[in-house]
Design a protein around this motif. Structure first.
Motif, PDB file in Angstrom:
ATOM      1  N   LEU A   1       0.856  -1.189   0.000  1.00 22.55           N
ATOM      2  CA  LEU A   1       0.000   0.000   0.000  1.00 22.55           C
ATOM      3  C   LEU A   1       0.889   1.235   0.000  1.00 22.55           C
ATOM      4  N   LEU A   2       0.736   2.065  -1.009  1.00 23.12           N
ATOM      5  CA  LEU A   2       1.526   3.289  -1.125  1.00 23.12           C
ATOM      6  C   LEU A   2       0.636   4.492  -0.848  1.00 23.12           C
ATOM      7  N   GLY A   3       1.184   5.487  -0.156  1.00 25.67           N
ATOM      8  CA  GLY A   3       0.426   6.704   0.116  1.00 25.67           C
ATOM      9  C   GLY A   3      -0.424   6.566   1.362  1.00 25.67           C
ATOM     10  N   ALA A   4      -1.301   7.525   1.558  1.00 19.62           N
ATOM     11  CA  ALA A   4      -2.173   7.540   2.732  1.00 19.62           C
ATOM     12  C   ALA A   4      -3.483   8.212   2.349  1.00 19.62           C
ATOM     13  N   GLU A   5      -4.552   7.805   3.016  1.00 19.72           N
ATOM     14  CA  GLU A   5      -5.856   8.390   2.667  1.00 19.72           C
ATOM     15  C   GLU A   5      -5.877   9.897   2.912  1.00 19.72           C
ATOM     16  N   VAL A   6      -5.220  10.315   3.980  1.00 25.29           N
ATOM     17  CA  VAL A   6      -5.207  11.744   4.325  1.00 25.29           C
ATOM     18  C   VAL A   6      -3.759  12.214   4.381  1.00 25.29           C
ATOM     19  N   GLY A   7      -3.468  13.300   3.683  1.00 28.76           N
ATOM     20  CA  GLY A   7      -2.129  13.880   3.744  1.00 28.76           C
ATOM     21  C   GLY A   7      -1.077  13.000   3.104  1.00 28.76           C
ATOM     22  N   ASP A   8       0.174  13.234   3.517  1.00 28.65           N
ATOM     23  CA  ASP A   8       1.301  12.495   2.951  1.00 28.65           C
ATOM     24  C   ASP A   8       1.657  11.315   3.837  1.00 28.65           C
ATOM     25  N   ALA A   9       2.034  10.187   3.216  1.00 28.59           N
ATOM     26  CA  ALA A   9       2.588   9.080   3.987  1.00 28.59           C
ATOM     27  C   ALA A   9       4.003   9.465   4.413  1.00 28.59           C
ATOM     28  N   VAL A  10       4.462   8.869   5.482  1.00 25.87           N
ATOM     29  CA  VAL A  10       5.828   9.113   5.941  1.00 25.87           C
ATOM     30  C   VAL A  10       6.809   8.533   4.915  1.00 25.87           C
ATOM     31  N   GLY A  11       7.960   9.195   4.771  1.00 28.08           N
ATOM     32  CA  GLY A  11       9.014   8.653   3.914  1.00 28.08           C
ATOM     33  C   GLY A  11       8.928   9.128   2.479  1.00 28.08           C
TER      34      GLY A  11
ATOM     35  N   LEU B   1       6.401   7.358  -2.552  1.00 27.11           N
ATOM     36  CA  LEU B   1       6.368   6.241  -3.508  1.00 27.11           C
ATOM     37  C   LEU B   1       5.061   6.232  -4.296  1.00 27.11           C
ATOM     38  N   ARG B   2       4.016   6.727  -3.672  1.00 24.68           N
ATOM     39  CA  ARG B   2       2.746   6.891  -4.388  1.00 24.68           C
ATOM     40  C   ARG B   2       2.935   7.824  -5.581  1.00 24.68           C
TER      41      ARG B   2
END
Lengths: 484, 294
Positions: A184-194, A197-198
């Protein structure tokens, strides 16, 4: 004649059928013929077995079996791509996402929808009717193209001028990688940590893996929308108006231009009400809140008047607005009334150089004795010169290729890029060295290899294959049997 | 061009090296450690055409200096940071402006980056135009990478118009109700009791939307609340004293939260990415984009 598949294919088909069910695998000649091409003019692709998975797990199984047999895999949505990104080379397993067309979840409050990759772009916005939300990317093929395909090509459309291209509307992606694992790349809200990759995955043209589930951001419908049609006796004046509108601090929801040939074709086809005597027309769509839109209409009229506009028509109602857009959406189909074949180009130039570049493009195409029609996203400098021709005419394709190469060179020399929204695929991979140095391409290779170290995901796309700049679009540089 | 060549020479081909901007968020992702050579990216605005809505700028340029030039043409960029922070630093950290819903994500602001890689060679990511689907999205990968993949020397940023009018309000209306009554507010912050809302656009539209919120009990205030120093991803209830940036799910907290576990499958791609770009781990050593709470 249907291309003969390599040895071991029977075993491959049997293993695929075991893995996902015989009803989801086909390897008949007709299917391989259909899936051997997309909507580009690239012909001669060779498809291996075609799979129709219905879940993330089944996509992973297709990948696992393909790679175990030493085969590549090519993801495919609706096949509406124009750069050959879905054209299979070397008998890969084609993984069609068309049966994965469910809208899984819509969260109106958080403005997120989870969809499967085979959901058709327009179906999502239709599904959202009444919620006050929509999916903003709107490529011209939105009635047919899939959201998975939009993601792979980082698609745009007229309204991405204000709302951004697909990447800005993708929050998270469940991806099947070439080792058949799922991530799973990214996050539903805002930016994923790191690392983002999304963001790196979007626009990867299926060379980084396959999107199996996608969380898209939904955009609130604007309370007020006004669509204007401006006509000009000179394409330069229309282009200056585009520059003037942007310089005035307005970013319209859409800012589209069509030239005389397009207007004529459109009027003959759908009677959108465009002035037939115009050298160029602009569609300007303004949206937002009432006062702002009213104010911006005045500015657009002022800028138009400063640049010799003929008439400025503000659509009086939704019917008139829809008619104006109907003409724009049908422009490519309308060209068929000029000649039976067309080749649609996609480059971007600095928007302040639009008029100069269009003039050069027209001169180049006409010098090759071809008809050119221009219909494009003027607001972001995204040109779509469209060459109309009769493919039955001997030698015409050579002229089309020669003109294409000139169009690309003109755009690059003007400080532009190879593609704004159609991607590179097979069509433009030979041109990549015009825009990028070997070190630039090495950095891109580093990104690709991080996702797909084994190189089985839609290979042979995006990068040139050892050819020099002088060989661009030369038949010898594309895989055997494939021609652009 | 000569500045970039000088930057490339400073980075060189061997030894640990880090790039320092304003140093305003220097500890994000971990200190780089002793004995690491510190270099600076070129500064200055090299080209700016307001009608193009792009600006070519040295990564060492401060956000303040850039903002001053852009403001002359009523434009701005989607980057934000404390006084003294630089364009390159803001991109490396990748934090979004609290006005994200108006100006967009930081990662979407970067159109092109001229970088020096770990091998000491210069390379270019992205392209100069506002729209580009030519090759992989390297720019988005670089934003938020804390300089661990390549060092940015000069960049082209997308600009956006500065709105005619801007207004902050505070009150006990919930964020969900703010969203229902306003069309695309620039910012919604929530402190557990009050919403802090920024409305931007044309004056008459802003005043009309503000009137509706004022009728609901909100009051005009000078600006955003003072944000606590630590950025954490909200995973449960909002901690005492924290302020939530609703659009991006980041809670500004008095205390730093623990670093969250990263999915090993994600980390696996990230590790390969690092190895491909910087096999000898010479760029910003010890700094880890996954060692941040949000």
């Amino acid at each position: 004649m249907v291309h003969k598949m390599p040895s071991g294919t029977d075993e491959l088909i049997a293993d695929l059928a075991d893995a996902i069910g015989a009803g989801r695998v086909t390897a008949g000649g007709a299917a391989r013929e259909i899936y051997g091409r997309d909507s580009s003019i690239i012909e001669g692709g060779h498809s291996g077995p075609v799979c129709f998975p219905e879940s993330t797990r089944q996509i992973a199984e297709c990948v696992r079996v393909a790679v175990a047999h030493g085969r590549d895999f090519v993801p495919r949505g609706a096949g509406t791509g124009l750069s050959g990104g879905a054209v299979p080379c070397n008998d890969p397993v084609v993984i069609s996402t068309t049966r994965m067309n469910r809208i899984l979840e819509v969260d109106v409050e958080r403005r997120i929808a989870w969809v499967e990759p085979g959901v058709i772009n327009l179906d999502l916005s239709r599904h959202l009717a009444g919620t006050g939300l929509h999916f903003a990317p709107d490529p011209s093929s939105q009635q047919a193209c899939t959201i998975g395909g939009n993601l792979a090509n980082n698609s745009g459309g007229p309204h991405c001028l204000a709302y951004g291209v697909t990447s800005e509307h993708v929050a998270a992606i469940e991806v099947v990688l070439s080792d058949a694992s799922t991530v799973l790349l990214g996050a539903e809200v805002g930016d994923a940590v790191g690392y983002d990759l999304r963001g790196a995955f979007v626009g990867g043209e299926g060379t980084l893996g396959i999107a199996a589930r996608i969380a898209v951001r939904l955009t609130p419908d604007p309370p007020v929308v006004r669509t204007l049609l401006l006509d000009f006796q000179s394409l330069v004046d229309a282009a200056e108006t585009v520059t003037g509108i942007i310089a005035a601090g307005i970013v319209p929801a859409a800012l589209e231009m069509m030239d005389r040939n397009t207007v004529e074709a459109v009027e003959n086809f759908v009677e959108a009400g465009y002035p037939r005597d115009a050298e160029a027309v602009l569609i300007v769509e303004l949206d937002g809140l009432e006062e702002g839109v009213t104010h911006e209409i005045k500015i657009v009229k002022r800028v138009g008047n400063e640049n010799g506009v003929g008439t400025v028509r503000v659509a009086a109602d939704d019917v008139e607005r829809e008619l104006i857009w109907k003409g724009r959406r049908n422009a490519f189909g309308a060209i068929a009334h000029i000649k039976p074949g067309y080749y649609l180009h996609d480059t971007v130039v600095p928007r302040t150089r639009l008029a100069e570049v269009v003039a050069k493009v027209n001169e180049a195409v006409e010098r090759h004795d071809l008809i050119v029609a221009n219909v494009f996203h003027a607001g972001d400098g995204n040109l779509h010169p469209l060459m109309a021709f009769d493919p039955r005419e001997p030698g015409v394709m050579e002229r089309v290729y020669a003109a294409s190469e000139e169009i690309v060179r003109i755009a690059i020399e003007a400080g532009g890029v190879l593609s704004g929204e159609h991607g590179i695929g097979l069509e433009k991979r030979g041109f990549m060295p015009l825009l990028y140095s070997p070190d630039d391409l090495s950095a891109q290779r580093a990104l690709r290899d991080a996702f797909d170290p084994v190189g089985h995901a839609n290979p042979l796309k995006m990068f040139p294959t050892g050819s020099s700049c002088g060989d661009v679009m030369h038949l010898a540089e594309v895989p055997e049997g494939v021609w652009v | 061009m000569s500045d970039l060549e000088e930057f490339r020479n400073e980075v060189g081909t061997t030894g640990s090296v880090c790039v320092k901007g304003g140093g305003t968020r220097w500890d994000v992702g971990g200190e780089v450690g002793q004995g690491v050579r510190v270099v600076s990216a070129p500064s200055g605005i090299d080209a700016y055409d307001p009608a193009e809505m792009t600006v070519l700028v040295g990564a060492g340029t401060t956000l303040t200096a850039l903002a001053e030039v852009l403001a002359e043409h009523r434009q701005e960029v989607a980057l934000a940071g404390p006084v003294g922070s630089t364009v390159g630093g803001a991109l490396a950290v990748g934090w979004n402006s609290i006005r994200r819903q108006r100006v967009g994500f930081a990662r979407d602001a970067l159109l092109q980056a001229e970088c020096v890689g770990a091998d000491g060679k210069r390379f270019k990511a992205g392209g100069p135009t506002v729209k580009n689907a030519s090759g992989y999205e390297l720019c988005r990968l670089l934003v938020g990478s804390l300089g661990t993949l390549a060092l940015m020397g000069r960049v082209i940023l997308r600009t956006t118009p500065i709105p005619e009018w801007s207004l902050w309000l505070r009150g006990s209306v919930t964020p969900a109700d703010v969203v229902k009554s306003c069309y695309r507010p620039a910012s919604i912050l929530w402190d557990g009791s009050y919403s802090h809302v920024c409305l931007e656009g044309y004056e008459a539209d802003v005043q009309r939307e503000a009137s509706a919120l004022i009728d609901s009990g909100m009051v005009k205030v000078q600006g955003p609340p003072s944000l606590p120093p630590h950025r954490n991803r909200l995973t449960g209830d909002l901690p005492e004293g924290a302020i939530l940036d609703v659009a991006i799910g980041v809670a500004h907290c008095p205390e730093a939260a623990a670093i969250q576990c990263v999915d090993p499958a994600v980390k696996c791609i990230a590790d390969r990415m690092k190895a491909n770009f910087d096999p000898h781990r010479r760029l910003n050593p010890n700094r880890d984009p996954y060692s941040v709470p949000a």
